[in-house]
Design a protein around this motif. Structure first.
Motif, PDB file in Angstrom:
ATOM      1  N   ALA A  16       0.833  -1.208   0.000  1.00  0.00           N
ATOM      2  CA  ALA A  16       0.000   0.000   0.000  1.00  0.00           C
ATOM      3  C   ALA A  16       0.866   1.256   0.000  1.00  0.00           C
ATOM      4  N   ARG A  20       1.006   3.895  -3.018  1.00  0.00           N
ATOM      5  CA  ARG A  20       0.620   5.277  -2.692  1.00  0.00           C
ATOM      6  C   ARG A  20       1.690   6.286  -3.107  1.00  0.00           C
ATOM      7  N   THR A  27      -6.985   6.028  -4.285  1.00  0.00           N
ATOM      8  CA  THR A  27      -7.353   5.240  -3.118  1.00  0.00           C
ATOM      9  C   THR A  27      -7.728   3.813  -3.480  1.00  0.00           C
ATOM     10  N   GLU A  28      -8.473   3.649  -4.576  1.00  0.00           N
ATOM     11  CA  GLU A  28      -8.861   2.305  -4.998  1.00  0.00           C
ATOM     12  C   GLU A  28      -7.630   1.471  -5.346  1.00  0.00           C
ATOM     13  N   LEU A  31      -5.928   0.402  -2.107  1.00  0.00           N
ATOM     14  CA  LEU A  31      -6.664  -0.695  -1.469  1.00  0.00           C
ATOM     15  C   LEU A  31      -6.488  -2.006  -2.229  1.00  0.00           C
ATOM     16  N   ALA A  34      -3.090  -3.302  -1.531  1.00  0.00           N
ATOM     17  CA  ALA A  34      -2.990  -3.868  -0.183  1.00  0.00           C
ATOM     18  C   ALA A  34      -3.596  -5.269  -0.124  1.00  0.00           C
TER      19      ALA A  34
END
Length: 184
Positions: A16, A20, A27-28, A31, A34
């Motif tokens: 993540a 990032r 954000t998607e 996620l 992750a």
């Protein structure tokens, strides 16, 4: 079992952070990275532990496993490098083999330290060491491709990610290992 879940959680966090800060994903994407990191981290830590466990495999068997693992890792590195530079190089197979040899040597030494210092079981310690190795290889690949760090400059960062991941996950697991040892 707890070591495998921790390995997945550690890889999810590292993935993540890499997604990032080293990609344009939103954000998607973070996620999704992750979740994928968690699944691959759990499977990879178990798989590499099975391949590189010195208690269950001979040195020759582990070296053959390292060589076989180096081929797809090297091909992946070559593909990443080709996408970035439009050059095709076989050096990544050598780099991947060196990384695999590090896993079966240094990885075992790190596991030994986790066993000695934190009193983890040998299997759990090796799983956490392999989890750190996975995170280090992933960090190296992303940083070498998507950051100002050059290929070699990313190596110290990757080694740091490996050591920090194994140490932090070992510390998290250690109290539960002590409690279950006292309960038994």
């Amino acid at each position: 079992m707890a070591a495998t879940w921790l390995a997945g959680a550690g890889t999810a966090l590292v993935t993540a952070l890499l997604v990032r800060f080293c990609s344009p994903a939103g954000t998607e994407g973070v996620l999704a990275g992750a979740v994928l990191g968690c699944l691959l981290g759990m499977a990879g830590a178990q798989g590499f532990t099975n391949m590189f466990d010195p208690r269950e495999k001979s040195l020759l068997n582990r070296l053959v496993s390292a060589l076989l693992l180096a081929l797809p890792l090297g091909a992946g590195g070559a593909a990443i490098d080709n996408a970035a530079t439009d050059e095709l190089s076989g050096r990544f197979v050598v780099i991947a083999f060196a990384a695999c040899v590090a896993a079966l040597t240094v990885g075992v030494l790190i596991a030994d330290q986790l066993i000695t210092r934190l009193r983890l079981s040998p299997r759990a310690a090796l799983i956490l060491s392999m989890s750190g190795w996975i995170n280090g290889v992933g960090a190296w690949a992303v940083l070498a491709h998507r950051s100002p760090l050059e290929t070699v400059g990313a190596v110290p960062v990757a080694c740091g990610v490996w050591l920090v991941t194994a140490a932090v996950l070992g510390r998290i697991l250690a109290p539960s290992a002590h409690r279950s040892g006292r309960a038994g």
